[in-house]
Design a protein around this motif. Structure first.
Motif, PDB file in Angstrom:
ATOM      1  N   GLN A  11       0.839  -1.244   0.111  1.00  0.00           N
ATOM      2  CA  GLN A  11      -0.123   0.075  -0.103  1.00  0.00           C
ATOM      3  C   GLN A  11       1.018   1.312  -0.078  1.00  0.00           C
ATOM      4  OE1 GLN A  11      -2.175  -1.139   3.448  1.00  0.00           O
ATOM      5  NE2 GLN A  11      -4.002  -1.695   2.455  1.00  0.00           N
ATOM      6  N   ASP A  12       1.844   1.368   0.665  1.00  0.00           N
ATOM      7  CA  ASP A  12       2.974   2.250   0.764  1.00  0.00           C
ATOM      8  C   ASP A  12       3.451   2.607  -0.629  1.00  0.00           C
ATOM      9  OD1 ASP A  12       2.356   2.885   3.446  1.00  0.00           O
ATOM     10  OD2 ASP A  12       4.253   2.014   4.177  1.00  0.00           O
ATOM     11  N   GLU A  13       3.998   1.536  -1.375  1.00  0.00           N
ATOM     12  CA  GLU A  13       4.590   1.444  -2.637  1.00  0.00           C
ATOM     13  C   GLU A  13       3.357   2.212  -3.629  1.00  0.00           C
ATOM     14  OE1 GLU A  13       5.730  -2.023  -4.651  1.00  0.00           O
ATOM     15  OE2 GLU A  13       6.670  -2.811  -2.761  1.00  0.00           O
ATOM     16  N   ALA A  15       1.092   4.190  -2.682  1.00  0.00           N
ATOM     17  CA  ALA A  15       0.927   5.691  -2.295  1.00  0.00           C
ATOM     18  C   ALA A  15       2.087   6.620  -2.878  1.00  0.00           C
ATOM     19  CB  ALA A  15       0.636   5.825  -0.954  1.00  0.00           C
ATOM     20  N   ASN A  16       3.247   6.006  -2.843  1.00  0.00           N
ATOM     21  CA  ASN A  16       4.365   6.667  -3.255  1.00  0.00           C
ATOM     22  C   ASN A  16       4.398   6.832  -4.753  1.00  0.00           C
ATOM     23  OD1 ASN A  16       5.388   6.997  -0.669  1.00  0.00           O
ATOM     24  ND2 ASN A  16       6.658   5.210  -0.778  1.00  0.00           N
ATOM     25  N   ALA A  17       3.877   5.883  -5.469  1.00  0.00           N
ATOM     26  CA  ALA A  17       3.898   5.950  -6.828  1.00  0.00           C
ATOM     27  C   ALA A  17       2.862   6.983  -7.229  1.00  0.00           C
ATOM     28  CB  ALA A  17       3.491   4.837  -7.337  1.00  0.00           C
ATOM     29  N   TYR A  18       1.787   7.056  -6.636  1.00  0.00           N
ATOM     30  CA  TYR A  18       0.658   8.428  -6.889  1.00  0.00           C
ATOM     31  C   TYR A  18       1.325   9.476  -6.555  1.00  0.00           C
ATOM     32  CZ  TYR A  18      -3.266   5.428  -8.405  1.00  0.00           C
ATOM     33  OH  TYR A  18      -4.158   4.619  -9.273  1.00  0.00           O
ATOM     34  N   ARG A  19       2.034   9.644  -5.357  1.00  0.00           N
ATOM     35  CA  ARG A  19       2.728  11.128  -5.086  1.00  0.00           C
ATOM     36  C   ARG A  19       3.713  11.360  -6.343  1.00  0.00           C
ATOM     37  NH1 ARG A  19       3.649   8.444  -0.415  1.00  0.00           N
ATOM     38  NH2 ARG A  19       2.219   8.837   1.333  1.00  0.00           N
ATOM     39  N   LEU A  20       4.304  10.597  -6.671  1.00  0.00           N
ATOM     40  CA  LEU A  20       5.403  10.892  -7.784  1.00  0.00           C
ATOM     41  C   LEU A  20       4.525  11.204  -9.027  1.00  0.00           C
ATOM     42  CD1 LEU A  20       8.373  10.637  -9.074  1.00  0.00           C
ATOM     43  CD2 LEU A  20       7.968   8.547  -9.631  1.00  0.00           C
ATOM     44  N   PHE A  21       3.528  10.702  -9.160  1.00  0.00           N
ATOM     45  CA  PHE A  21       2.701  10.633 -10.605  1.00  0.00           C
ATOM     46  C   PHE A  21       2.182  12.261 -10.468  1.00  0.00           C
ATOM     47  CE2 PHE A  21      -1.304  11.122 -13.108  1.00  0.00           C
ATOM     48  CZ  PHE A  21      -0.918  10.708 -14.103  1.00  0.00           C
ATOM     49  N   ASN A  22       1.600  12.582  -9.194  1.00  0.00           N
ATOM     50  CA  ASN A  22       1.314  13.867  -9.008  1.00  0.00           C
ATOM     51  C   ASN A  22       2.090  15.056  -8.763  1.00  0.00           C
ATOM     52  OD1 ASN A  22      -1.597  12.753  -9.187  1.00  0.00           O
ATOM     53  ND2 ASN A  22      -1.569  12.229  -6.852  1.00  0.00           N
ATOM     54  N   LEU A  35       4.455   3.010 -14.332  1.00  0.00           N
ATOM     55  CA  LEU A  35       4.859   1.745 -14.173  1.00  0.00           C
ATOM     56  C   LEU A  35       4.834   1.195 -12.844  1.00  0.00           C
ATOM     57  CD1 LEU A  35       8.057   1.819 -16.764  1.00  0.00           C
ATOM     58  CD2 LEU A  35       5.750   0.494 -16.950  1.00  0.00           C
ATOM     59  N   ARG A  36       5.155   2.312 -11.905  1.00  0.00           N
ATOM     60  CA  ARG A  36       5.203   1.714 -10.394  1.00  0.00           C
ATOM     61  C   ARG A  36       3.995   1.614  -9.826  1.00  0.00           C
ATOM     62  NH1 ARG A  36       9.591   5.562  -7.249  1.00  0.00           N
ATOM     63  NH2 ARG A  36      11.272   4.889  -8.850  1.00  0.00           N
ATOM     64  N   ILE A  37       2.938   2.401 -10.483  1.00  0.00           N
ATOM     65  CA  ILE A  37       1.388   2.384 -10.034  1.00  0.00           C
ATOM     66  C   ILE A  37       0.828   1.096 -10.340  1.00  0.00           C
ATOM     67  CG2 ILE A  37      -0.882   2.924 -10.437  1.00  0.00           C
ATOM     68  CD1 ILE A  37       0.220   5.971 -10.698  1.00  0.00           C
ATOM     69  N   ARG A  38       1.255   0.656 -11.588  1.00  0.00           N
ATOM     70  CA  ARG A  38       0.721  -0.716 -12.107  1.00  0.00           C
ATOM     71  C   ARG A  38       1.199  -1.685 -11.381  1.00  0.00           C
ATOM     72  NH1 ARG A  38      -3.046  -2.272 -13.151  1.00  0.00           N
ATOM     73  NH2 ARG A  38      -2.731  -3.932 -14.422  1.00  0.00           N
ATOM     74  N   SER A  39       2.609  -1.556 -11.143  1.00  0.00           N
ATOM     75  CA  SER A  39       3.222  -2.813 -10.301  1.00  0.00           C
ATOM     76  C   SER A  39       2.629  -3.070  -8.978  1.00  0.00           C
ATOM     77  CB  SER A  39       4.685  -2.619 -10.316  1.00  0.00           C
ATOM     78  OG  SER A  39       5.367  -3.510  -9.456  1.00  0.00           O
TER      79      SER A  39
END
Length: 70
Positions: A11-13, A15-22, A35-39
């Motif tokens: 779940q942290d992964e 959330a971090n991927a969405y933070r990067l995206f945003n 890619l991180r979000i999908r993974s």
């Protein structure tokens, strides 16, 4: 079923991927974030949904079979 810490890490992964995206406008970083979000989504899906039983007459893969001691 996975332990709580493993689910929390997944779940942290996500959330971090969405933070990067945003937080970025760089197309390369956006691609990386996607890619991180999908993974992370796939990892969460794997952790929260049990695997299907093998078809009759077929052995499951050893790493998916909870009854296989190897």
């Amino acid at each position: 079923m996975p332990d709580d810490s493993e689910l929390e890490r997944a779940q942290d992964e996500l959330a971090n991927a969405y933070r990067l995206f945003n937080a970025t406008a760089d197309p390369r970083l956006i691609d990386e974030a996607i890619l991180r979000i999908r993974s992370a989504e796939m990892r969460l899906d794997y952790l929260t949904h049990p695997t299907a039983a093998p078809m009759q007459g077929q052995r499951s893969l050893p790493w998916l079979d909870p009854d296989d001691p190897t």
